[in-house]
Scaffold this active site. Structure first.
Site, short mmCIF file in Angstrom:
data_model
loop_
_atom_site.label_atom_id
_atom_site.label_comp_id
_atom_site.label_asym_id
_atom_site.label_seq_id
_atom_site.Cartn_x
_atom_site.Cartn_y
_atom_site.Cartn_z
N PRO A 45 33.08 76.76 97.57
CG PRO A 45 30.86 76.15 97.78
CD PRO A 45 31.81 77.22 98.15
CG MET A 46 36.11 77.98 93.90
SD MET A 46 37.82 78.64 93.92
CE MET A 46 38.55 77.57 95.19
CB ALA A 47 32.64 74.65 88.90
CD GLN A 96 27.61 76.15 96.46
OE1 GLN A 96 28.02 75.91 95.34
NE2 GLN A 96 27.72 77.34 97.03
CB CYS A 122 26.85 80.10 90.34
SG CYS A 122 27.74 79.64 88.83
CE LYS A 143 30.86 81.81 98.22
NZ LYS A 143 30.86 82.38 96.88
CG ASN A 195 33.46 84.75 98.78
OD1 ASN A 195 32.79 84.59 97.78
ND2 ASN A 195 34.72 84.36 98.84
N GLY A 251 38.03 81.69 98.19
CA GLY A 251 37.92 80.98 96.92
C GLY A 251 39.20 81.07 96.12
#
Length: 377
Positions: free
Chosen positions: A20-22, A76, A107, A147, A209, A233
């Site tokens: 997941p990436m904003a 997420q 995060c 995560k 990751n 990512g």
């Protein structure tokens, strides 16, 4: 061929997950990655804030929209209050909004950690356990994964304790980014930590990751750490076809890696911008949202700085296509384009709530008011 990754009832083969990436892993980008992978792998939404979901915030409800072809649908969630997290998870389960829930404890962004969320939260062991317990209980038959990072800094490592809590509370799999909060995205990911976590929690799958820039990196991570799969990512920024390479690598077809010409890259860029416009419902806004991707797509190609700037301020598909058509589109895939991309900053000061590090168990003062009210990071 590696053992398939099992997340609850879902078999992920090959064991490859989009991180997941904003502002990145919205439905259009997931579509591109999934198309290149041939539908193989698991593709997770950008971060959804539990409070905003429970309040049915308009932007958040759009972010949890999945294409009809997305299976399984992965959301997420970010939250710091067990009650709110529980409400959000039950809403997802009862309204059939997703097939898999991932909890964000990784995060490092200051606006998240200053609330005690993201990668700051696992330091509070009791709070972590309470949130995970509420999520797993509320999810019913839906699998819950999490995560996380190694810890806040080298003096406050949490990943082994967090891994044990995850196992005890019924989490289906854990992903570990081999960096601390303090490192942000700088330095080198600690793959040894991934190996240690795998040894520590053999009961459930562990995903690695950090610093997977190529399919070969993914194979090496699995080989060196014994992890059950990889989460990718920044390596796929401006390169959604990396998922084609990852599938080929895990299937033993290392001669089938994708090496696009600039002409083919330009076609993907226009398709990406088009999908964003359709998703947002406005072509111009879609192209504006696409601007952040331009430099990543063009990495390594011979494109002058003025043209790069021009492409990064376009606001229509026609202008984007016209600018791309002025380039030398016959350029082959550049030699240096497979390396690091995206943020590489590190050694940032970690922003935490007052007194956060005094007691790793006491979580007084963290409650519903500490929740973020917007999704997407």
């Amino acid at each position: 061929m590696p053992t398939p990754l099992q997340i609850g009832p879902h078999t992920v083969q090959p064991p490859v997950v989009l991180a997941p990436m904003a502002g990145i892993t919205n439905a259009p980008f997931r579509t591109l990655c999934r198309e290149f992978s041939g539908g193989k792998g698991l593709f997770v939404s950008e971060m959804i804030t539990t409070r905003a979901l429970v309040e049915r915030n308009e932007k958040t409800m759009q972010l949890i929209h999945f294409d009809a072809t997305e299976k399984p649908r992965s959301i997420q969630l970010y939250g710091v209050d067990p009650v709110t997290v529980g409400k959000a998870v039950r809403m997802i389960a009862e309204e059939d909004l997703a097939d898999h829930i991932d909890l964000n404890f990784g995060c490092p962004v200051p606006k998240v950690t200053r609330k005690g969320g993201g990668s700051a939260l696992p330091y509070k062991r009791n709070l972590l356990r309470a949130i995970v317990r509420e999520a797993v209980t509320g999810a019913g038959d839906l699998p819950v994964t999490m995560k996380m990072r190694k810890g806040i800094d080298d003096d406050h490592l949490t990943y082994l304790d967090a891994g044990r809590i995850a196992v005890e509370e019924g989490v289906s799999a854990i992903a570990l980014h081999g960096r601390t909060t303090a490192q942000h995205y700088g330095g080198t990911a600690d793959w040894d930590a991934i190996a240690r976590l795998k040894e520590h929690v053999p009961e459930i799958p562990v995903l690695g990751n950090g610093d997977i820039w190529s399919a070969e990196d993914a194979l090496r991570m699995v080989r060196e750490t014994g992890c059950d799969g990889v989460v990718v990512g920044r390596g796929c920024l401006g390169r959604p076809w990396l998922f084609a390479d990852l599938v080929a690598a895990f299937e033993g077809r290392t001669d089938a890696y994708v090496r696009l010409t600039l002409r083919e890259v330009a076609d993907v860029m226009v398709r990406h911008a088009t999908l964003l416009g359709e998703w947002i419902g406005d072509e111009a806004r879609g192209v504006v949202d696409f601007r952040k991707h331009v430099a990543w797509y063009l990495k390594g190609f011979a494109v002058g700085s003025e043209m790069r700037k021009r492409l990064a301020i376009t606001s229509s598909l026609e202008a984007l296509r016209a600018g791309l058509d002025e380039l030398d589109l016959d350029q082959p895939w550049p030699a240096g384009a497979d390396g690091p991309r995206g943020r590489t900053s590190g050694n940032n000061r970690v922003v935490l709530p007052d007194g956060w590090l005094k007691d790793p168990y006491d979580c007084a003062g963290v409650g519903e008011d500490a929740e973020l009210d917007t999704s997407g990071g």
